[in-house]
Design an enzyme around this catalytic site. Structure first.
Site, PDB file in Angstrom:
ATOM      1  N   LYS A 290       0.831  -1.217   0.000  1.00 10.00           N
ATOM      2  CA  LYS A 290       0.000   0.000   0.000  1.00 10.00           C
ATOM      3  C   LYS A 290       0.861   1.261   0.000  1.00 10.00           C
ATOM      4  CE  LYS A 290      -4.069  -2.356   1.806  1.00 10.00           C
ATOM      5  NZ  LYS A 290      -3.588  -3.721   2.029  1.00 10.00           N
ATOM      6  N   ARG A 291       1.853   1.292  -0.868  1.00  7.13           N
ATOM      7  CA  ARG A 291       2.723   2.442  -0.983  1.00  7.13           C
ATOM      8  C   ARG A 291       2.085   3.523  -1.867  1.00  7.13           C
ATOM      9  NH1 ARG A 291       4.819  -0.596   2.536  1.00  7.13           N
ATOM     10  NH2 ARG A 291       7.061  -0.849   2.740  1.00  7.13           N
TER      11      ARG A 291
END
Lengths: 267, 267
Positions: free
Chosen positions: B93-94
């Site tokens: 979830k960057r």
């Protein structure tokens, strides 16, 4: 580091400067690039040259992750090297379902000993609150970012206000003046007065001064509150001020310029 | 692994199962907890027991980061151990400004050899596109997540549609059917028909079956497309099916049940 201690450091140093350690092996001076532990050696020199001029260091985790395990080792050494009276921020922009955000809290607050972490708000309250349970640490929630893409969603209308305004208003309702900050990009200066209407008391972490073009003067005039309430970050403008052997001196010179300007606004 | 190869694997194995390796040292069987390299030993046993039943493994990076450097080492060994014909997903979830997202792309696609990464959309197009430039890799953008907090922003109205719908519609305009997927939580089954109107062709990564309560049947009926277009993830329901010495056999039994049910829907 709690709010009172942070404010005291700002008053003492006459500075609300945060130095961003976005350290990239391809951009550090040539004489260091092939040194063992090059990233840490570079960071150590920057920290030694700037630690009396700033109140926070922001470590952008992406630059360290890009180097694999060696990068995480350099990050750990860097965090541990920073003096305890300076706030350490993991600019990690994490956020996941509660069960997983708890693991990220452990990662940055316990496995590494950061004082603060940046968190993305998209997934809502239960993705952010596992960070906020660390009362002696800071959660820094993305509000309005400095990049062009802020227009795509953050600045779009949601129920009579902009999405980022809704994020600020929602999070401000969690009763966390003292361990929650917001990221507001310096390139968004036209929004700062409005932002202070929504979150008058919270600290704001403001990146985007320097390489990205935001104005320190405008931000300081529009967004300072009685506890100062600002940490203004510069990364590339400081750490890459010179690409030669004098990089640390050059970094100090730029940091000193920021600090001197800030001292003026603090009067 | 490109789209054609992924679809071929799904047809071959009669499965669109993704096994989530959310491996937590405190939850693995007691006899392994004090083994050297316990996390990798556990993952290896789970992979050996399930690799003929699934087409993807999703590694939730938070669980590894929480263990510091040892966690990253375990993650690296795990990714390298997974057979090459199975998709490896970094559930990370960057997302950050372009310059920084580029570093995250390097981290997960180059320093580690993941096939895919999950990415958060809040910061807009220029925070996502640095991942999409890797044409032989997959970017998996958060759409509508499985957690309670999805109500806070994702499901709120933005200009006549919900925020998550705007995210899907915007990203679908980037012309990337073949290297972009979306995360859609299984607990959001009532939205699936609507989602297929917006993104009929894209693959969806669907977590939330099992421990979180989503229905495999309902998702499969509502969201399968002509290339299947689904990867359904189960983590805790599989890897912690037993807390005893038979954990790998127990994991295989649950994975086999999912696979058998999926084979039925694939007919």
């Amino acid at each position: 580091m709690n709010r009172q201690q942070l404010v005291a450091q700002i008053r003492l140093k006459q500075s609300y400067l945060c130095v961003g350690l976005d350290t990239d092996l391809s951009k550090i001076p040539a004489h260091l690039q092939h040194a063992p532990d090059a990233i840490f050696a570079f960071n150590k020199a920057i920290i030694d040259a700037t630690k009396d001029l700033c109140v926070a260091y922001k470590i952008n985790t992406a630059f360290y992750e890009a180097m694999g395990l060696a990068g995480w080792q350099a990050m750990e050494k860097t965090v541990n090297y920073i003096p305890k009276d300076i706030l350490t921020i993991a600019d990690a922009k994490r956020g996941d379902i509660g069960n997983t955000s708890t693991q990220y809290g452990k990662a940055f607050f316990e496995a590494f000993h950061f004082d603060a972490i940046t968190v993305a708000p998209y997934m809502g309250a239960d993705s952010v609150k596992p960070f906020l349970v660390y009362k002696d640490k800071w959660t820094i929630l993305l509000g309005l970012t400095s990049n062009e893409g802020a227009k795509d969603f953050e600045l779009q209308q949601m129920g009579g206000e902009k999405l980022y305004e809704k994020v600020l208003r929602t999070a401000a309702g969690w009763d966390t003046n003292d361990n929650l900050m917001f990221v507001i990009g310096a390139t968004q200066a036209s929004e700062f007065e409005n932002i202070r209407k929504i979150v008058p008391h919270h600290f704001l972490l403001v990146p985007g001064v320097g390489a990205q073009g935001g104005s320190l003067k405008e931000i300081s005039e529009k967004a300072m509150n009685k506890d100062v309430g600002l940490l203004v970050n510069a990364s590339r403008a400081i750490i890459y001020a010179s690409g030669a052997a004098d990089f640390a001196e050059a970094a100090r010179k730029v940091a000193k310029e920021y600090q001197a300007e800030m001292a003026g606004y603090l009067k």
